[in-house]
Scaffold this active site. Structure first.
Site, PDB file in Angstrom:
ATOM      1  N   ASN A  89       0.887  -1.156  -0.037  1.00  0.00           N
ATOM      2  CA  ASN A  89       0.019  -0.135  -0.012  1.00  0.00           C
ATOM      3  C   ASN A  89       0.827   1.320   0.008  1.00  0.00           C
ATOM      4  O   ASN A  89       0.318   2.482  -0.323  1.00  0.00           O
ATOM      5  CB  ASN A  89      -1.044  -0.022   1.155  1.00  0.00           C
ATOM      6  CG  ASN A  89      -1.331   1.340   1.423  1.00  0.00           C
ATOM      7  OD1 ASN A  89      -2.555   1.763   0.870  1.00  0.00           O
ATOM      8  ND2 ASN A  89      -1.112   1.845   2.654  1.00  0.00           N
ATOM      9  N   SER A 141      -4.351   3.328  -8.091  1.00  0.00           N
ATOM     10  CA  SER A 141      -5.328   4.548  -8.092  1.00  0.00           C
ATOM     11  C   SER A 141      -5.901   4.599  -9.163  1.00  0.00           C
ATOM     12  O   SER A 141      -5.937   4.025 -10.385  1.00  0.00           O
ATOM     13  CB  SER A 141      -4.386   5.638  -8.229  1.00  0.00           C
ATOM     14  OG  SER A 141      -4.885   7.061  -8.223  1.00  0.00           O
ATOM     15  N   TYR A 156       3.356  10.117 -11.222  1.00  0.00           N
ATOM     16  CA  TYR A 156       2.594   9.025 -10.129  1.00  0.00           C
ATOM     17  C   TYR A 156       1.463   8.142 -11.142  1.00  0.00           C
ATOM     18  O   TYR A 156       1.325   7.039 -10.879  1.00  0.00           O
ATOM     19  CB  TYR A 156       1.574  10.043  -9.362  1.00  0.00           C
ATOM     20  CG  TYR A 156       0.611   9.261  -8.697  1.00  0.00           C
ATOM     21  CD1 TYR A 156       0.869   8.950  -7.557  1.00  0.00           C
ATOM     22  CD2 TYR A 156      -0.824   9.593  -8.924  1.00  0.00           C
ATOM     23  CE1 TYR A 156       0.085   8.348  -6.357  1.00  0.00           C
ATOM     24  CE2 TYR A 156      -1.668   8.904  -7.941  1.00  0.00           C
ATOM     25  CZ  TYR A 156      -1.182   8.380  -7.036  1.00  0.00           C
ATOM     26  OH  TYR A 156      -2.112   7.774  -6.193  1.00  0.00           O
TER      27      TYR A 156
END
Length: 259
Positions: A89, A141, A156
């Site tokens: 995570n 995500s 990201y």
């Protein structure tokens, strides 16, 4: 969703989604190793779990350092003798900036923590998971998987997309060992990951989009909670999801379906 007696390693377990998951797993009878790069936060969560009658171990490591991750996993094995659940995570948002204003060092930091760190974590845990089977859950995500409108989030988003590919590859590779590998893709969730975000010059490049009633249809614009994500992780860690592997699950209140 019986997980009692299993052993889990939760990275980024000192706050946010990691903390909520560590606490929920512990309440369900899982022995939880709480790993964070901040010793104080890892200890705080582990101590709270132990005070509440659970069983937790605090670990400190920077997941971008392969030796540190390897040693942390070994501590879990030395302490409990096995590993059944890995919740990979830990991660950062990093720097969000237009491509020409994103420094190479900033790009590399996001890659090193989010992508390399996930690789180091699974690589270190795999030999122990393969012994008896288990579950790997990776936090990706909506960015890089369904959403590409967050201008400047190139580094990201690339790491998040790559995590999905990694999960699908490993789901097949580890299937014969009865190790399942799945990915969760949270949208807007109340957590402190925004504290690790630096945004520079993104507004001048961003395409304007307005949602007068909010962009999370299921909750009229309200963000989800870390505990909502923890419930999904519990499901994927348990035998209730025993026939699910190589799958990404979006948990965003239908946010990314707006386009």
């Amino acid at each position: 969703m019986n997980v009692k007696g299993k052993v889990a390693l939760v990275t980024g377990g000192g706050s946010g989604i990691g903390e909520a998951t560590a606490r929920l797993l512990a309440r369900e009878g899982v022995k939880v190793a709480v790993l964070d790069r901040t010793a104080e936060e890892a200890n705080e969560v582990a101590n709270a779990i132990n005070r509440d009658g659970g069983e937790a171990l605090a670990l400190t490591a920077d997941i971008s350092e392969p030796k540190a991750v390897e040693q942390a996993v070994q501590q879990v094995i030395d302490h409990w003798g096995k590993l059944d659940i890995l919740f990979a995570n830990a991660g950062i948002n990093g720097v969000w900036a237009p491509i020409e204003k994103l420094n190479v060092e900033e790009w590399q930091q996001t890659i090193n923590i989010n992508l390399n760190g996930t690789f180091y974590t699974i690589k270190s845990a795999a030999p122990y998971l393969k012994k008896h089977g288990g579950s790997v859950i990776i936090t990706s995500s909506v960015n890089g998987t369904r959403t590409f409108s967050n201008t400047g989030a190139t580094a990201y988003s690339c790491t998040k997309a790559a995590q999905v590919a990694m999960a699908k590859m490993l789901a097949l590779e580890l299937a014969k060992y009865r190790v399942r590998v799945n990915v969760i893709c949270p949208g807007a969730i109340e957590s402190n990951i925004e504290q690790s975000t630096e945004k520079r010059h993104v507004e001048e490049e961003k395409e304007p989009v307005e949602y007068p009633e909010g962009n999370i249809p299921l909750t009229d614009g309200q963000q989800g909670k870390a505990e909502d994500v923890a419930q999904l992780v519990l499901f994927l860690a348990s035998d209730a999801s025993k026939h699910i592997s190589g799958t990404e699950v979006w948990i965003d209140g239908a946010q990314t379906l707006l386009g």
